[in-house]
Design an enzyme around this catalytic site. Structure first.
Site, short mmCIF file in Angstrom:
data_model
loop_
_atom_site.label_atom_id
_atom_site.label_comp_id
_atom_site.label_asym_id
_atom_site.label_seq_id
_atom_site.Cartn_x
_atom_site.Cartn_y
_atom_site.Cartn_z
N GLY A 46 0.84 -1.19 0.00
CA GLY A 46 0.00 0.00 0.00
C GLY A 46 0.87 1.24 0.00
O GLY A 46 2.05 1.17 0.37
N CYS A 94 5.95 -0.27 7.57
CA CYS A 94 5.60 0.92 6.81
C CYS A 94 6.82 1.36 6.01
O CYS A 94 7.92 1.41 6.56
CB CYS A 94 5.15 2.04 7.76
SG CYS A 94 4.67 3.55 6.89
N LEU A 95 6.60 1.69 4.75
CA LEU A 95 7.71 2.13 3.91
C LEU A 95 8.31 3.44 4.44
O LEU A 95 9.45 3.75 4.14
CB LEU A 95 7.24 2.31 2.46
CG LEU A 95 6.77 1.02 1.78
CD1 LEU A 95 6.14 1.32 0.43
CD2 LEU A 95 7.92 0.02 1.64
N HIS A 136 -4.41 1.32 7.88
CA HIS A 136 -3.03 1.83 7.95
C HIS A 136 -2.87 3.00 6.97
O HIS A 136 -2.31 4.05 7.32
CB HIS A 136 -2.06 0.68 7.61
CG HIS A 136 -0.62 1.06 7.46
ND1 HIS A 136 0.37 0.60 8.30
CD2 HIS A 136 0.02 1.85 6.56
CE1 HIS A 136 1.54 1.11 7.91
NE2 HIS A 136 1.36 1.87 6.85
O1 GNR Z 1 4.01 -2.64 2.55
C1 GNR Z 1 3.36 -2.50 3.59
N1 GNR Z 1 3.06 -3.60 4.33
C2 GNR Z 1 2.16 -3.56 5.39
C3 GNR Z 1 2.14 -4.65 6.23
C4 GNR Z 1 1.27 -4.70 7.30
C5 GNR Z 1 0.39 -3.65 7.51
C6 GNR Z 1 0.42 -2.53 6.69
C7 GNR Z 1 1.29 -2.49 5.62
S1 GNR Z 1 1.31 -1.12 4.56
C8 GNR Z 1 2.98 -1.15 4.04
C9 GNR Z 1 3.24 -0.07 3.01
C10 GNR Z 1 3.02 1.29 3.62
O2 GNR Z 1 3.81 1.85 4.33
N2 GNR Z 1 1.88 1.87 3.36
O3 GNR Z 1 1.59 3.07 3.91
NI NI Z 2 2.65 3.13 5.79
#
Ligand code: GNR
Ligand code: NI
Length: 173
Positions: A46, A94-95, A136
């Protein structure tokens, strides 16, 4: 399409509340294309627009497993219509918080309304990883990171480490 740099914490831009989109036009679709390419490259499941510095209420996601055909989703101006009382816990990452993973409990199911890639209004019911990921990403639109759901101690520790990593990065650049 362009892969854009992803902003990482601590950065005040990630705390902004993103603005609603006024119309889904070609310029917005170009942003969504960049977001999807950036997300696939990272890789992630995401991405919210603010993570590439655009404070607008746009999310892209793809929860297809490896080896399955891609399932890109585009969510513009998403609204949660309903959340379950029941919670589910997933280990989140989260990235924008690279290399940290922690359990977060969130409503297990939710109903979502949004505009799609064409600007058409849609509603979907979410559960499992989709419900977690939607919530998220919607947190990002409010300037909230998954680490904001953890204890203050854990959050401060992570932010300190992220800041230190950035300083070292800058020093070696
Ligand atoms: O790549 C993502 N993996 C993820 C794993 C568990 C719960 C949420 C996520 S979102 C994250 C990518 C991201 O930072 N989206 O904002
Ligand atoms: Ni995130």
């Amino acid at each position: 399409m362009t892969i854009r740099p992803i902003i990482t914490a601590p950065d005040p831009r990630l705390k902004q509340v993103s603005k609603p989109v006024e119309r889904v036009d070609d310029a917005l679709r170009a942003l969504m294309d960049d977001m999807l390419e950036t997300m696939y490259d990272a890789p992630g499941i995401g991405l919210a627009a603010i993570q590439i510095g655009e404070p607008v209420r746009v999310i892209v996601m793809d929860l297809a497993r490896e080896g399955e055909p891609p399932e890109p989703r585009y969510l513009v101006n998403p609204e949660i219509l309903w959340k379950s009382e029941e919670l589910a816990t997933y280990e989140e990452g989260c990235l924008s918080v690279p290399e940290f993973y922690e359990d977060v409990a969130r409503p297990a199911r939710c109903r979502l309304r949004y505009l799609d890639y064409q600007g058409e209004i849609r509603e979907i019911d979410c559960d499992g990883m989709l419900a977690t990921c939607v919530q998220h990403e919607m947190d990002h639109l409010e300037g909230i990171l998954f680490i904001d759901h953890l204890s203050r101690l854990k959050r401060q520790m992570m932010l300190k480490k992220l800041e230190k990593a950035k300083k070292l990065d800058r020093a070696s650049a």
